[in-house]
Design a protein around this motif. Structure first.
Motif, PDB file in Angstrom:
ATOM      1  N   LEU A 294      -5.442  30.546   2.671  1.00  0.00           N
ATOM      2  CA  LEU A 294      -4.094  30.291   2.246  1.00  0.00           C
ATOM      3  C   LEU A 294      -3.203  29.261   2.076  1.00  0.00           C
ATOM      4  O   LEU A 294      -2.675  28.269   1.421  1.00  0.00           O
ATOM      5  CB  LEU A 294      -3.223  31.465   1.901  1.00  0.00           C
ATOM      6  CG  LEU A 294      -4.642  32.480   1.770  1.00  0.00           C
ATOM      7  CD1 LEU A 294      -3.718  34.116   2.819  1.00  0.00           C
ATOM      8  CD2 LEU A 294      -4.788  32.724   0.500  1.00  0.00           C
TER       9      LEU A 294
ATOM     10  N   TRP B  76      -7.102  29.938  -2.673  1.00  0.00           N
ATOM     11  CA  TRP B  76      -6.473  31.279  -2.612  1.00  0.00           C
ATOM     12  C   TRP B  76      -6.481  32.595  -2.583  1.00  0.00           C
ATOM     13  O   TRP B  76      -6.975  33.313  -1.992  1.00  0.00           O
ATOM     14  CB  TRP B  76      -4.810  31.804  -3.435  1.00  0.00           C
ATOM     15  CG  TRP B  76      -3.658  30.473  -3.235  1.00  0.00           C
ATOM     16  CD1 TRP B  76      -3.479  29.935  -2.373  1.00  0.00           C
ATOM     17  CD2 TRP B  76      -2.917  29.841  -4.021  1.00  0.00           C
ATOM     18  NE1 TRP B  76      -2.396  28.575  -2.105  1.00  0.00           N
ATOM     19  CE2 TRP B  76      -1.991  28.790  -3.251  1.00  0.00           C
ATOM     20  CE3 TRP B  76      -2.145  30.003  -5.629  1.00  0.00           C
ATOM     21  CZ2 TRP B  76      -1.013  28.069  -4.002  1.00  0.00           C
ATOM     22  CZ3 TRP B  76      -1.248  29.635  -6.296  1.00  0.00           C
ATOM     23  CH2 TRP B  76      -0.622  28.351  -5.277  1.00  0.00           C
TER      24      TRP B  76
ATOM     25  N   THR C 100      -2.146  26.471  -0.311  1.00  0.00           N
ATOM     26  CA  THR C 100      -0.694  26.061  -0.503  1.00  0.00           C
ATOM     27  C   THR C 100      -0.147  24.534  -0.050  1.00  0.00           C
ATOM     28  O   THR C 100       0.413  23.829  -1.167  1.00  0.00           O
ATOM     29  CB  THR C 100       0.041  27.275   0.175  1.00  0.00           C
ATOM     30  OG1 THR C 100      -0.522  28.145  -0.436  1.00  0.00           O
ATOM     31  CG2 THR C 100       1.801  27.119   0.175  1.00  0.00           C
TER      32      THR C 100
END
Length: 181
Positions: free
Chosen positions: A127, A115, A131
């Motif tokens: 990102l 991130w 995730t």
């Protein structure tokens, strides 16, 4: 600060190569957990890693279009923080005799570290990869310890490989006048 563009190019290539090694490691862990013969695992992992590495060499060295880090300080602190977190988690798992949690926790650290790296590089794909790695690692913890490696390894490798392929796919866009100068 890098002294020239060549140093930036090789630094980016090394970073991408280590990312691919990370994905290959997790894929091998998954193959081991699933009792896949090493030769069969390498038959899949080797070509995927090789093609993606060739793409990064092509992009960074041949085309001279490496990804540029917009926030070098955040990137550096993230990498240092990752090492510190690995050390702390490794020691805690050792102290409390929880080696089965070591790799899933390392997976969380890696996923979370994507991130700020995505922010530092202004790279939204990081990102999404971060995730995905965090989610697959957390999902793996819902299963018995014997399944952690298979689930987290497969999911992490696929997330990283997909992110690499998407990043390389963007290089197919035409160069602007500013990029060619």
């Amino acid at each position: 600060m890098p002294s020239n563009r060549c140093e930036i190019t090789f630094r980016g290539l090394l970073t991408d190569a280590f990312g691919l090694l990370f994905a290959a490691f997790w894929a091998l862990r998954a193959a081991t957990a699933l009792h896949v013969p090493l030769s069969a695992a390498l038959f899949v992992i080797g070509p995927v890693t090789g093609v993606l590495l060739a793409g990064f060499v092509w992009r960074d060295i041949i085309l001279r279009r490496p990804e540029i880090t917009a926030d070098i300080r955040l990137s550096r602190y993230t990498r240092i923080g990752r090492i510190i977190a690995f050390t702390i988690v490794g020691n805690i798992c050792h102290i409390f005799h929880q080696q089965a949690l070591l790799l899933p926790l390392f997976g969380l650290i890696i996923g979370i570290s994507y991130w700020p790296l995505g922010i530092a590089m202004r790279e939204p794909i990081h990102l999404f990869v971060g995730t995905a790695v965090v989610l697959v690692t957390l999902i793996s913890l819902l299963f018995p310890a014997t399944a952690h490696q298979a689930i987290a390894g497969t999911g992490t490798a696929l997330a990283v490989w997909t992110g690499c392929a998407l990043r390389l796919g963007r290089m197919a866009t035409p160069l602007s006048v500013e990029q060619t100068a």
